[in-house]
Design an enzyme around this catalytic site. Structure first.
Site: not given
Length: 338
Positions: A118, A140, A182, A214, A224, A228, A232, A235, A239, A251
């Protein structure tokens, strides 16, 4: 050395310097003098820097898990394999994972850390431009599944991030281009970064500027919920392009292609003037990222994580350099705009 302090769901420090990999190893071993350490390392990084990582790997309590390079390694089998290594070695919650590589290593290593017992401590040592300016901070973590990117994951912050810009000197051209994708995203979101790109400044300062931006977003909206989502930008289509290429397109390069689509869509929606569109395209051309190639990605858009329960997609639209906004569009309308 530059230091940034992130205060999201927990506090952690980002250290930025050049040619200090040896010092980083010594500092980690000093901070964790008895703990077991598993280093998840990219296979190319392991080959290139084996001799420079002797300080770390000379300790018996430090184990190494070599991860094949590329997005295809960010899968459930590698995830389970790393968990098995931790369990066999009796790692406890007080022990440590180090993610040493690019975004793939950081995403996978971070997700393992978030779920083993955990939650176990982990440190990011990013080795690519993309991971230095973006993916190594923000919390993330994820793996890909069923040909869908980052579909299984968690928000889980690192204990620390150590950035050595000297590592960029051995970075392949395609990885640099991925990082530039990016970087362009941040330059569109933040006018200060846009201006910095046109100045003769050290890469360390450019990395710090992106991370500072950021950080300001993540501290306000860690999970998010709204703000936030701006990160994206590019993206949604990016993606989809990655998935269609079976992750052969890196990416950041896919994000750059996604930005081209997002620019044209923003213009069609009368949100972005022609003059601003030209600025964005010129920015992409500056880093050799502009392309007229079209991609049929409609089927892949339907699996996007940003689709809400009412069937609308949260799309990051551009209004001008330094000003973007999130708009909700129905999938049908969005597909027509492609």
């Amino acid at each position: 050395m530059e230091t940034l302090i992130v205060k999201a769901e927990k506090k952690y420090d980002i250290y930025i310097d050049s040619n200090w990999l040896e010092d980083v190893q010594k500092e980690i071993l000093s901070k964790y003098p008895e703990e077991k350490i598993l280093v998840v390392i990219d296979e190319n990084v392991d080959k290139i820097y084996a001799e420079k990582l002797v300080t770390l790997f000379s300790k018996k309590r430090v184990k190494k898990y070599i991860l094949p390079s590329g997005e295809n390694s960010k899968n459930i089998n590698e995830y389970a394999s790393i968990l098995a290594e931790l369990a066999r070695s009796n790692f406890t919650r007080n022990d440590l994972i180090i993610a040493l590589g690019g975004g793939v290593v950081g995403d996978l290593g971070g997700f393992v850390a978030s779920t083993y017992l955990r939650g176990i401590r982990f440190i990011q040592i990013p080795t690519t431009l993309l991971s230095m300016i973006d993916s190594s901070i923000g919390g993330k973590t994820a793996i890909d599944f069923d040909n869908k990117k980052n579909i299984i994951g968690a928000f889980y912050s690192p204990t620390n991030v150590y950035i050595d810009t000297k590592l960029l000197e051995t970075l392949p051209e395609e990885e640099l281009l991925s990082g530039y994708g990016e970087l362009v995203k941040y330059a569109i979101l933040d006018k200060k970064i846009y201006k910095l790109i046109n100045k003769d400044i050290e890469i360390k300062d450019l990395i710090k500027a992106c991370l500072s931006y950021k950080k300001s977003i993540v501290q306000k909206d860690f999970k998010e919920k709204n703000l936030r989502m701006l990160l994206n930008l590019g993206h949604t289509i990016g993606h989809a392009i990655e998935a269609k290429s079976k992750f052969r397109i890196k990416h950041g390069a896919a994000v750059a292609l996604g930005i081209i689509y997002a620019t044209k869509i923003s213009n069609k929606l009368n949100l972005l003037k022609e003059s601003e569109q030209i600025k964005i395209f010129n920015l992409l051309k500056k880093f050799n990222l502009y392309s007229e190639k079209e991609f049929d990605v409609k089927d892949y858009v339907y699996s996007d994580k940003k689709i809400s329960s009412n069937g609308k997609i949260n799309f990051v639209a551009m209004q001008k350099i330094g000003k973007c906004k999130i708009i909700a569009i129905t999938l049908e309308e969005f597909i027509k705009l492609l």
